[in-house]
Design a protein around this motif. Structure first.
Motif, short mmCIF file in Angstrom:
data_model
loop_
_atom_site.label_atom_id
_atom_site.label_comp_id
_atom_site.label_asym_id
_atom_site.label_seq_id
_atom_site.Cartn_x
_atom_site.Cartn_y
_atom_site.Cartn_z
N PRO A 68 0.80 -1.24 0.00
CA PRO A 68 0.00 0.00 0.00
C PRO A 68 0.83 1.28 0.00
CG PRO A 68 -0.09 -1.09 2.14
CD PRO A 68 0.62 -2.03 1.21
N LYS A 69 2.11 1.19 0.42
CA LYS A 69 2.93 2.42 0.46
C LYS A 69 3.58 2.74 -0.88
CE LYS A 69 5.51 3.55 3.84
NZ LYS A 69 6.80 3.45 4.56
N LEU A 70 3.57 1.76 -1.77
CA LEU A 70 4.34 1.88 -3.02
C LEU A 70 3.83 3.05 -3.88
CD1 LEU A 70 6.61 0.30 -4.44
CD2 LEU A 70 4.83 -0.99 -5.66
N LYS A 71 4.76 3.86 -4.35
CA LYS A 71 4.38 5.02 -5.17
C LYS A 71 4.96 4.94 -6.58
CE LYS A 71 4.48 7.87 -1.02
NZ LYS A 71 4.88 6.72 -0.17
N ILE A 72 6.10 4.27 -6.71
CA ILE A 72 6.77 4.24 -8.03
C ILE A 72 7.51 2.91 -8.21
CG2 ILE A 72 8.59 5.68 -6.97
CD1 ILE A 72 9.48 6.46 -9.81
N ASN A 307 14.75 8.63 -12.01
CA ASN A 307 13.28 8.64 -11.96
C ASN A 307 12.80 8.48 -10.51
OD1 ASN A 307 11.91 9.02 -14.53
ND2 ASN A 307 12.95 7.15 -15.21
N LEU A 308 13.42 7.56 -9.78
CA LEU A 308 13.04 7.35 -8.37
C LEU A 308 13.30 8.61 -7.55
CD1 LEU A 308 14.47 3.78 -7.73
CD2 LEU A 308 12.09 4.45 -7.34
N ILE A 309 14.48 9.17 -7.76
CA ILE A 309 14.87 10.34 -6.95
C ILE A 309 13.92 11.50 -7.24
CG2 ILE A 309 16.71 12.05 -6.58
CD1 ILE A 309 18.70 9.67 -7.23
N ALA A 310 13.67 11.76 -8.53
CA ALA A 310 12.79 12.89 -8.88
C ALA A 310 11.41 12.67 -8.27
CB ALA A 310 12.69 13.01 -10.40
N TYR A 311 10.82 11.53 -8.51
CA TYR A 311 9.41 11.34 -8.14
C TYR A 311 9.23 11.30 -6.63
CZ TYR A 311 4.59 9.81 -8.75
OH TYR A 311 3.22 9.73 -8.74
N LEU A 312 10.12 10.63 -5.94
CA LEU A 312 9.95 10.52 -4.48
C LEU A 312 10.36 11.82 -3.78
CD1 LEU A 312 10.96 6.79 -3.85
CD2 LEU A 312 8.67 7.81 -3.81
N GLN A 313 10.95 12.74 -4.55
CA GLN A 313 11.23 14.07 -3.97
C GLN A 313 10.20 15.09 -4.45
OE1 GLN A 313 15.37 14.93 -4.79
NE2 GLN A 313 16.02 13.77 -2.99
N GLY A 314 9.12 14.61 -5.04
CA GLY A 314 8.02 15.49 -5.41
C GLY A 314 8.17 16.19 -6.74
N GLN A 315 9.17 15.74 -7.54
CA GLN A 315 9.33 16.36 -8.87
C GLN A 315 8.74 15.46 -9.95
OE1 GLN A 315 13.54 16.69 -8.75
NE2 GLN A 315 13.39 17.95 -6.92
N ALA A 316 8.66 16.02 -11.16
CA ALA A 316 8.11 15.22 -12.27
C ALA A 316 9.09 14.10 -12.63
CB ALA A 316 7.89 16.12 -13.47
N PRO A 317 8.57 12.90 -12.89
CA PRO A 317 9.47 11.82 -13.33
C PRO A 317 9.99 12.14 -14.73
CG PRO A 317 7.17 11.16 -13.53
CD PRO A 317 7.17 12.49 -12.84
N ILE A 318 11.13 11.56 -15.08
CA ILE A 318 11.76 11.89 -16.38
C ILE A 318 11.11 11.11 -17.51
CG2 ILE A 318 13.99 11.99 -17.59
CD1 ILE A 318 15.14 11.75 -14.57
N THR A 319 10.89 9.82 -17.28
CA THR A 319 10.35 8.98 -18.36
C THR A 319 9.20 8.11 -17.82
OG1 THR A 319 12.23 7.50 -17.89
CG2 THR A 319 12.42 8.92 -19.82
N PRO A 320 8.06 8.76 -17.55
CA PRO A 320 6.91 8.00 -17.03
C PRO A 320 6.24 7.17 -18.12
CG PRO A 320 6.28 10.27 -17.43
CD PRO A 320 7.75 10.18 -17.74
#
Ligand code: DGY
Length: 327
Positions: A68-72, A307-320
């Motif tokens: 349930p915690k998984l985000k990316i 991608n992990l770093i960007a998204y889990l830091q609240g930024q847009a992912p690079i290649t979603p």
């Protein structure tokens, strides 16, 4: 207890990438490269915010419900047929992949496999190693011409275009392709490639290269019927995904010389290989290595980490690959 997001790296990757991830996250990594069962993967992922996967871990509704915690989930591959994208989107989980960084390397390998198959490189090497080479003869391992021949490409994304350019500009090949959507006139001119129907592609290609994604629609896109439409002198190259080719039908076609040869980097149910394929001489077999250069694999794992770093830091992912609904 640390407040850093927690991530799982599901397979062994470059230590420097683990090091970089560790600056941002609590990392559980699998540097022993143990092959986990689906249940073992879930067990490790259920308290994590993110995962770095390699394309062989299935990310499906059952896993998502248990985590349930998984985000990316960040795949270090361009193909993401291990993702149930609809289930991920519904569950609010982002998927990312690693396009572009592997395009040229993978296109190089597609061409290497094409040439090895056409010119019977591995078949003749096995003959030599077995001590069977005792004299020259005019037709010994006479193969198919590459330069000036017709190159057919099924699936004309970035890698397909890279192969087309190599064929057209490097080897003077006549390039034809089939794809779900036609390229723009500018791209067709750049690749010197002409759009044809799938039937025409099968009938005319001297060398047919598969570079399409694996989806329910492309399952067994090349089976007995399609193989029967190819020329008996043609070769088939698959650097896309196992399952796009019906391997049993292909083994039969190769045994009966209904096509001249095949070059395969991917297999249905890999790493198992359909036993019939191991018995035939006119096939070049490699263990899913099309993107495997040190530089490219480093770029792929770095992009997956970014991608992990960007998204889990609240930024847009690079290649979603999807736009998840709110979790
Ligand atoms: C990909 O990136 O999809 C390749 O097949 C990697 O293994």
């Amino acid at each position: 207890m640390s407040s850093k997001p927690r991530i799982l790296v599901a397979r062994k990757i470059f230590p420097e990438v683990i090091e970089r991830l560790s600056q941002h996250f609590d990392v559980e990594s699998n540097q022993d490269d143990v092959l986990w069962s689906d249940a073992e993967l879930i067990e490790r992922l259920k308290d994590k915010d993110g995962a770095l996967t390699t394309g062989t871990q299935p990310i499906n509704a059952a896993l998502l419900a248990a985590c349930p915690k998984l985000k990316i989930v960040s795949n270090m591959t361009v193909g993401y047929n291990n993702f149930d994208v609809a289930a991920m989107t519904a569950a609010g989980v982002l998927g990312t992949n690693t396009p572009d960084v592997l395009t040229e390397t993978t296109a190089d390998f597609g061409f290497a496999l094409l040439m090895a198959t056409a010119r019977r490189v591995t078949e003749s090497e096995h003959y030599l190693r077995a001590g069977k080479w005792t004299r020259w003869s005019y037709d010994m391992f006479a193969g198919a011409e590459v330069h000036g021949s017709t190159l057919g490409i099924l699936g004309m994304g970035r890698i397909g275009q890279g192969i087309a350019k190599r064929g057209a500009h490097g080897f003077g090949m006549n390039v034809i392709y089939h794809n779900r959507s036609r390229l723009t006139p500018e791209l067709e001119a750049e690749c010197k490639a002409s759009y044809v129907s799938k039937e025409e592609l099968l009938a005319k290609a001297d060398h047919l290269v598969l570079v399409l994604p694996y989806t329910p629609d492309s399952h067994h896109a090349i089976g007995a019927v399609e193989l029967a439409q190819m020329q008996s002198t043609a070769t088939l190259i698959n650097i896309a995904r196992g399952g796009i080719v019906d391997d049993k039908a292909l083994a039969e076609a190769l045994i009966e010389r209904r096509i001249a040869g095949a070059g395969l980097d991917v297999f249905e149910g890999e790493p198992s290989v359909y036993p019939g394929l191991l018995q035939v001489p006119n096939v070049v077999l490699t263990p899913h290595i099309a993107s495997a250069t040190v530089k490219t694999r480093l770029k792929m794992s770095t992009l997956a980490a970014d991608n992990l770093i960007a998204y889990l830091q609240g930024q847009a992912p690079i290649t979603p690959v999807n736009q998840p609904l709110a979790r």
